[in-house]
Design a protein around this motif. Structure first.
Motif, PDB file in Angstrom:
ATOM      1  N   GLY A  72       7.649   9.776  -7.333  1.00  0.00           N
ATOM      2  CA  GLY A  72       6.726   9.590  -6.118  1.00  0.00           C
ATOM      3  C   GLY A  72       6.930   8.080  -5.812  1.00  0.00           C
ATOM      4  O   GLY A  72       7.899   7.200  -6.233  1.00  0.00           O
ATOM      5  N   HIS A  74       4.899   4.132  -4.846  1.00  0.00           N
ATOM      6  CA  HIS A  74       3.738   3.447  -5.061  1.00  0.00           C
ATOM      7  C   HIS A  74       3.743   2.524  -3.460  1.00  0.00           C
ATOM      8  O   HIS A  74       4.966   2.021  -3.152  1.00  0.00           O
ATOM      9  CB  HIS A  74       4.112   2.185  -5.970  1.00  0.00           C
ATOM     10  CG  HIS A  74       3.043   1.181  -6.154  1.00  0.00           C
ATOM     11  ND1 HIS A  74       2.901   0.088  -5.406  1.00  0.00           N
ATOM     12  CD2 HIS A  74       2.215   1.048  -7.319  1.00  0.00           C
ATOM     13  CE1 HIS A  74       1.941  -0.777  -5.744  1.00  0.00           C
ATOM     14  NE2 HIS A  74       1.292  -0.216  -6.896  1.00  0.00           N
ATOM     15  N   VAL A  95       1.432   9.863  -5.204  1.00  0.00           N
ATOM     16  CA  VAL A  95       1.633   8.890  -4.176  1.00  0.00           C
ATOM     17  C   VAL A  95       0.502   7.907  -4.838  1.00  0.00           C
ATOM     18  O   VAL A  95      -0.704   8.195  -4.787  1.00  0.00           O
ATOM     19  CB  VAL A  95       1.424   9.226  -2.627  1.00  0.00           C
ATOM     20  CG1 VAL A  95       1.296   7.784  -1.886  1.00  0.00           C
ATOM     21  CG2 VAL A  95       2.683  10.039  -2.237  1.00  0.00           C
ATOM     22  N   LYS A  96       0.699   6.562  -4.737  1.00  0.00           N
ATOM     23  CA  LYS A  96      -0.368   5.444  -5.116  1.00  0.00           C
ATOM     24  C   LYS A  96      -0.327   4.504  -4.152  1.00  0.00           C
ATOM     25  O   LYS A  96       0.725   4.199  -3.561  1.00  0.00           O
ATOM     26  CB  LYS A  96       0.183   5.016  -6.419  1.00  0.00           C
ATOM     27  CG  LYS A  96      -0.900   3.606  -6.830  1.00  0.00           C
ATOM     28  CD  LYS A  96      -0.672   3.332  -8.244  1.00  0.00           C
ATOM     29  CE  LYS A  96      -1.473   2.029  -8.395  1.00  0.00           C
ATOM     30  NZ  LYS A  96      -1.186   1.303  -9.741  1.00  0.00           N
ATOM     31  N   SER A 285       2.256   5.083 -13.197  1.00  0.00           N
ATOM     32  CA  SER A 285       1.803   4.514 -11.813  1.00  0.00           C
ATOM     33  C   SER A 285       2.593   3.450 -11.326  1.00  0.00           C
ATOM     34  O   SER A 285       2.093   2.935 -10.167  1.00  0.00           O
ATOM     35  CB  SER A 285       0.089   4.468 -11.960  1.00  0.00           C
ATOM     36  OG  SER A 285      -0.361   3.406 -12.685  1.00  0.00           O
ATOM     37  N   THR A 348       5.270   6.478  -9.891  1.00  0.00           N
ATOM     38  CA  THR A 348       5.593   6.256  -8.873  1.00  0.00           C
ATOM     39  C   THR A 348       6.356   4.939  -8.824  1.00  0.00           C
ATOM     40  O   THR A 348       6.135   4.008  -9.589  1.00  0.00           O
ATOM     41  CB  THR A 348       3.914   5.782  -8.015  1.00  0.00           C
ATOM     42  OG1 THR A 348       3.220   4.703  -8.943  1.00  0.00           O
ATOM     43  CG2 THR A 348       3.347   6.925  -7.827  1.00  0.00           C
TER      44      THR A 348
END
Length: 379
Positions: A72, A74, A95-96, A285, A348
């Motif tokens: 994913g 960031h 998604v962050k 993350s 991410t």
């Protein structure tokens, strides 16, 4: 510089490097330095290497739902139409976003199954414990309530966020600080659940915490399980993401395929969480190459993956490969490893959207989004 492991040799998009070969773990491993926090303390300006030439590949066909990849992104700022196009095309699992969260509603609209994580960078009182006797620490439950209330209006105004992180890479240094931070995070998770919200707990930096310190944090893990949260950790390495895997960490049991930096999370789960029935969902993350963890001596400045390009060019296994392809080979290796662990929801890559924060330009992945999407669509 220790020679880079040779397993990161994927030469084309979609080719995943084989998992590292297990070797005997030494008794101790040098502890990596802490990578810079994402936005809490901006780095001083540094020279920025030229942007690697973007790939000319077209976007892949749109997926109907998230695929097998756990990759994913960031995002610091939604500054490029390719960010949402990436989401629309491959429906990433995670998604962050940092500070700018409104666009995550669009993410949920085009990819409802994507897990979204939000964080605010301007978080006060990170020094709340500094220089104080433990008897002077604030009550964790009261502090958690005040912390949530500080952002509650923003939380409620951004329903596109599934989980909210608290402090970024907070570093407890003593047993008393660990006990306080654990109680604070446990309270934050359960108080947020009572408000109809969900917490992402932990947020520790690469190479942290030390193995024996994980035990202090177990009450917060129990709160995650009880109150519907997730655990978040950060994992970086350099000059390649495989550096430090199967090297062991001080005082830890041997865990095959775990690492001092990347894949360090396996020490949490094999050493502490699985034996106690505390296998909570995990998101890495922040992830990628960061020479704040281990140097790239040939760097042109900065700390992100751009700063390691000259080092990659000097390695036989990468000669003749464009930089984006070298980096993708490492990300795809990491993806293949995380897919072995069902409790990992995704990771991410740090970071897209650096136009408003040039200090992070050497981490920028905007030009990587199409190659990443092509790889993910092939999984």
């Amino acid at each position: 510089l220790t020679p880079a492991p040779t397993q990161a040799t994927a030469a084309t998009i979609g080719e995943t490097a084989p998992a590292p070969t297990d070797t005997q773990a030494p008794v101790t491993t040098p502890v990596a330095t802490q990578p810079p926090a994402a936005t809490d303390a901006p780095l001083p300006p540094t020279p920025v290497p030229p942007t690697p030439e973007p790939t000319k590949d077209p976007w892949p066909p749109e997926l109907a739902a998230p695929g097998n990849s756990k990759m994913g992104i960031h995002v610091l700022f939604n500054d490029d139409p390719r960010i949402m196009e990436f989401v629309r095309r491959v429906k990433p699992r995670v998604v962050k976003a940092v500070d700018n969260h409104g666009w995550l509603a669009d993410v949920k609209q085009v990819s409802p199954q994507t897990i979204t994580i939000g964080r605010y960078s301007n978080v006060p009182n990170r020094d709340i414990l500094d220089g104080k006797d433990p008897s002077q620490y604030p009550n964790p439950a009261d502090f958690a309530r005040d912390f949530i209330n500080l952002y509650l209006a923003e939380y409620l105004a951004n329903p596109g966020v599934d989980y909210w992180e608290g402090w970024n890479e907070f570093p407890p240094n003593t047993p008393d600080q660990w006990k306080w931070y654990t109680a604070f995070e446990a309270e934050r998770a359960c108080q947020m659940q009572a408000l109809g919200l969900k917490a992402a707990v932990g947020g520790f930096s690469a190479g942290k915490p030390e193995y024996s310190d994980i035990e202090y944090f177990l009450p917060a893990i129990e709160a995650i399980q009880r109150c519907g949260g997730i655990l978040t950790l950060h994992e970086y390495s350099a000059p390649v993401m495989q550096y430090g895997v199967d090297g062991g960490i001080p005082n830890a049991i041997h865990v095959e395929g775990a690492g001092a930096l990347t894949l360090r999370y396996r020490y949490w789960y094999e050493g502490y969480l699985k034996p106690r029935g505390l296998v909570v969902p995990l998101v890495i993350s922040e992830a990628g190459v960061d020479r704040g963890t281990n140097d790239c001596p040939l760097n042109d400045g900065g700390t992100g993956w751009y700063s390691c390009i000259k080092d990659w060019e000097s390695m036989d296994q990468f000669r003749g490969m464009p930089a984006w392809q070298v980096y993708l080979s490492q990300l795809s290796w990491y993806d293949s490893e995380l897919r072995k662990d069902d409790y990992v929801l995704g990771f991410t890559v740090f970071t897209a959207g650096t136009s408003n924060n040039p200090d992070w330009r050497t981490f920028d992945i905007n030009d990587m989004l199409i190659p990443m999407a092509v790889y993910m669509a092939g999984q």
